[in-house]
Write a protein that holds these residues in place. Structure first.
Motif, PDB file in Angstrom:
ATOM      1  N   MET A  82     -30.466  -6.027 -11.290  1.00 30.54           N
ATOM      2  CA  MET A  82     -30.146  -6.617 -12.418  1.00 30.54           C
ATOM      3  C   MET A  82     -31.241  -7.822 -12.884  1.00 30.54           C
ATOM      4  N   SER A  83     -31.801  -8.596 -11.758  1.00 29.69           N
ATOM      5  CA  SER A  83     -32.690  -9.775 -11.888  1.00 29.69           C
ATOM      6  C   SER A  83     -33.823  -9.154 -12.375  1.00 29.69           C
ATOM      7  N   THR A  84     -34.311  -8.066 -12.013  1.00 32.83           N
ATOM      8  CA  THR A  84     -35.479  -7.453 -12.528  1.00 32.83           C
ATOM      9  C   THR A  84     -35.520  -6.802 -14.044  1.00 32.83           C
ATOM     10  N   LYS A  89     -36.919  -8.011 -19.652  1.00 32.47           N
ATOM     11  CA  LYS A  89     -36.370  -7.923 -21.074  1.00 32.47           C
ATOM     12  C   LYS A  89     -36.419  -9.361 -21.496  1.00 32.47           C
ATOM     13  N   ASP A  90     -36.587 -10.562 -20.874  1.00 32.63           N
ATOM     14  CA  ASP A  90     -36.737 -12.076 -21.438  1.00 32.63           C
ATOM     15  C   ASP A  90     -37.974 -12.379 -21.536  1.00 32.63           C
ATOM     16  N   ALA A  91     -39.066 -11.488 -20.898  1.00 35.63           N
ATOM     17  CA  ALA A  91     -40.360 -11.903 -20.968  1.00 35.63           C
ATOM     18  C   ALA A  91     -41.121 -11.454 -22.307  1.00 35.63           C
ATOM     19  N   ALA A  92     -42.114 -12.039 -22.601  1.00 33.87           N
ATOM     20  CA  ALA A  92     -42.761 -11.693 -23.938  1.00 33.87           C
ATOM     21  C   ALA A  92     -43.338 -10.355 -24.079  1.00 33.87           C
ATOM     22  N   ASP A  93     -43.583  -9.893 -22.820  1.00 36.47           N
ATOM     23  CA  ASP A  93     -44.258  -8.528 -22.689  1.00 36.47           C
ATOM     24  C   ASP A  93     -43.863  -7.951 -21.285  1.00 36.47           C
ATOM     25  N   GLU A 126     -24.348   9.183   7.292  1.00 39.16           N
ATOM     26  CA  GLU A 126     -25.038   9.903   6.110  1.00 39.16           C
ATOM     27  C   GLU A 126     -24.352   9.320   4.862  1.00 39.16           C
ATOM     28  N   GLU A 127     -23.259   9.165   4.820  1.00 38.98           N
ATOM     29  CA  GLU A 127     -22.699   8.411   3.510  1.00 38.98           C
ATOM     30  C   GLU A 127     -23.119   7.174   3.177  1.00 38.98           C
ATOM     31  N   GLN A 128     -23.316   6.330   4.184  1.00 36.00           N
ATOM     32  CA  GLN A 128     -23.767   5.006   4.112  1.00 36.00           C
ATOM     33  C   GLN A 128     -25.304   4.886   3.863  1.00 36.00           C
ATOM     34  N   LEU A 129     -25.793   5.935   4.281  1.00 39.23           N
ATOM     35  CA  LEU A 129     -27.376   6.146   3.995  1.00 39.23           C
ATOM     36  C   LEU A 129     -27.520   6.589   2.618  1.00 39.23           C
ATOM     37  N   THR A 130     -26.660   7.564   2.298  1.00 34.90           N
ATOM     38  CA  THR A 130     -26.831   7.907   0.885  1.00 34.90           C
ATOM     39  C   THR A 130     -26.566   6.707  -0.278  1.00 34.90           C
ATOM     40  N   ARG A 131     -25.551   5.983  -0.036  1.00 37.39           N
ATOM     41  CA  ARG A 131     -25.226   4.871  -0.649  1.00 37.39           C
ATOM     42  C   ARG A 131     -26.439   3.938  -0.945  1.00 37.39           C
ATOM     43  N   ILE A 132     -27.103   3.667   0.177  1.00 42.85           N
ATOM     44  CA  ILE A 132     -28.118   2.585   0.005  1.00 42.85           C
ATOM     45  C   ILE A 132     -29.183   3.201  -0.723  1.00 42.85           C
ATOM     46  N   ARG A 133     -29.479   4.430  -0.293  1.00 41.48           N
ATOM     47  CA  ARG A 133     -30.632   5.052  -1.226  1.00 41.48           C
ATOM     48  C   ARG A 133     -30.431   5.169  -2.550  1.00 41.48           C
ATOM     49  N   GLU A 134     -29.277   5.230  -3.002  1.00 40.11           N
ATOM     50  CA  GLU A 134     -29.011   5.544  -4.344  1.00 40.11           C
ATOM     51  C   GLU A 134     -28.998   4.047  -5.130  1.00 40.11           C
ATOM     52  N   ALA A 135     -28.752   2.903  -4.288  1.00 38.39           N
ATOM     53  CA  ALA A 135     -28.917   1.687  -4.845  1.00 38.39           C
ATOM     54  C   ALA A 135     -30.240   1.415  -5.008  1.00 38.39           C
ATOM     55  N   GLU A 136     -31.156   1.965  -4.242  1.00 35.29           N
ATOM     56  CA  GLU A 136     -32.386   1.665  -3.973  1.00 35.29           C
ATOM     57  C   GLU A 136     -33.269   2.500  -5.330  1.00 35.29           C
ATOM     58  N   GLN A 137     -32.708   3.684  -5.507  1.00 34.33           N
ATOM     59  CA  GLN A 137     -33.193   4.495  -6.440  1.00 34.33           C
ATOM     60  C   GLN A 137     -33.066   3.826  -7.937  1.00 34.33           C
ATOM     61  N   ALA A 138     -31.735   3.234  -7.995  1.00 30.69           N
ATOM     62  CA  ALA A 138     -31.198   2.571  -9.369  1.00 30.69           C
ATOM     63  C   ALA A 138     -32.333   1.258  -9.503  1.00 30.69           C
ATOM     64  N   LEU A 139     -32.820   0.485  -8.506  1.00 29.30           N
ATOM     65  CA  LEU A 139     -33.688  -0.417  -8.750  1.00 29.30           C
ATOM     66  C   LEU A 139     -35.103  -0.104  -9.357  1.00 29.30           C
ATOM     67  N   HIS A 140     -35.749   1.232  -8.523  1.00 30.42           N
ATOM     68  CA  HIS A 140     -36.964   1.819  -9.027  1.00 30.42           C
ATOM     69  C   HIS A 140     -36.694   2.286 -10.070  1.00 30.42           C
ATOM     70  N   GLY A 141     -35.517   2.849 -10.792  1.00 34.55           N
ATOM     71  CA  GLY A 141     -35.335   3.328 -12.017  1.00 34.55           C
ATOM     72  C   GLY A 141     -35.374   2.241 -13.046  1.00 34.55           C
ATOM     73  N   VAL A 142     -35.126   1.129 -12.986  1.00 31.87           N
ATOM     74  CA  VAL A 142     -35.454   0.186 -14.081  1.00 31.87           C
ATOM     75  C   VAL A 142     -36.807   0.107 -14.404  1.00 31.87           C
ATOM     76  N   LEU A 143     -37.504   0.022 -13.242  1.00 30.04           N
ATOM     77  CA  LEU A 143     -39.054  -0.188 -13.447  1.00 30.04           C
ATOM     78  C   LEU A 143     -39.580   1.059 -14.048  1.00 30.04           C
ATOM     79  N   ALA A 144     -39.266   2.072 -13.563  1.00 33.10           N
ATOM     80  CA  ALA A 144     -39.622   3.423 -14.152  1.00 33.10           C
ATOM     81  C   ALA A 144     -39.417   3.632 -15.535  1.00 33.10           C
ATOM     82  N   THR A 145     -38.059   2.844 -16.169  1.00 35.54           N
ATOM     83  CA  THR A 145     -37.796   3.273 -17.376  1.00 35.54           C
ATOM     84  C   THR A 145     -38.814   2.080 -18.420  1.00 35.54           C
TER      85      THR A 145
END
Length: 207
Positions: A82-84, A89-93, A126-145
């Motif tokens: 969310m911070s990223t 979005k708030d930056a000039a570029d 496995e469920e805990q690892l998956t949840r953490i990795r999904e949150a990590e992927q969402a963070l990288h997804g913001v940059l990738a977008t």
């Protein structure tokens, strides 16, 4: 015949509503301790002391260390995402947004994320690892977008946007190394230098 209106008592908030602030505080404190020290060195007793409560009170909110660790990392990754998003979005570029993101991230002491995950993986389900990795992927997804949008507009050279997101995240871990940090007078200067290096490597090729 006069009827008497009965007013339903408001009563106390539900237990989950009462517990939310305490649970959130535990997660915030635990995430800081885990990120600064890793999984193994931190005990539930240490976290309880930092939170100003007993270990028994901590167990009321979290069944075990693995559960608290999972929720703490997901909270941290979600907050970082969310911070990223806001900083860019708030930056000039895009470039200046990345600089601000780098300064924020590198100014906070933290271990390498992959090192923390390797250390903790045998203790997580496995469920805990998956949840953490999904949150990590969402963070990288913001940059990738944002990288993909920059490529589409000609601001960046064509490349795999998700690979660029992982590359930038890994490069920012240089703040944990003594020698690179000593090359600059301050962490913001190091952060800007890293973004300059990253950006110049992906700028459009000149004919």
């Amino acid at each position: 015949m006069k009827t008497t209106r009965t007013t339903k008592a408001l009563g106390r908030p539900k237990r989950s509503e009462q517990d939310a602030p305490t649970r959130d505080t535990i997660i915030q404190i635990a995430s800081r301790l885990f990120l600064e020290n890793g999984y193994e060195p931190i005990s539930l007793n240490q976290i309880a002391v930092e939170c100003g409560m007993t270990k028994a009170s901590l167990y009321y909110h979290f069944a075990n260390k693995a559960e608290l660790f999972t929720e703490s990392l997901i909270w941290m990754l979600t907050r970082a995402r969310m911070s990223t998003e806001k900083l860019i979005k708030d930056a000039a570029d895009l470039r200046s947004g990345l600089e601000q993101m780098a300064i924020v991230k590198m100014s906070r002491p933290h271990m390498d994320f992959e090192s923390i995950m390797r250390e903790s993986s045998s203790n997580l389900t496995e469920e805990q690892l998956t949840r953490i990795r999904e949150a990590e992927q969402a963070l990288h997804g913001v940059l990738a977008t944002h990288f993909q949008a920059a490529m589409d507009s000609g601001q960046m050279r064509k490349a795999n946007p998700l690979l660029l997101a992982h590359t930038l995240s890994a490069t920012l871990m240089l703040s944990n190394r003594q020698q690179p940090a000593e090359l600059f007078d301050s962490m913001p200067e190091l952060a800007k230098a890293i973004i300059d290096l990253f950006w110049n490597g992906v700028a459009p090729e000149r004919l």
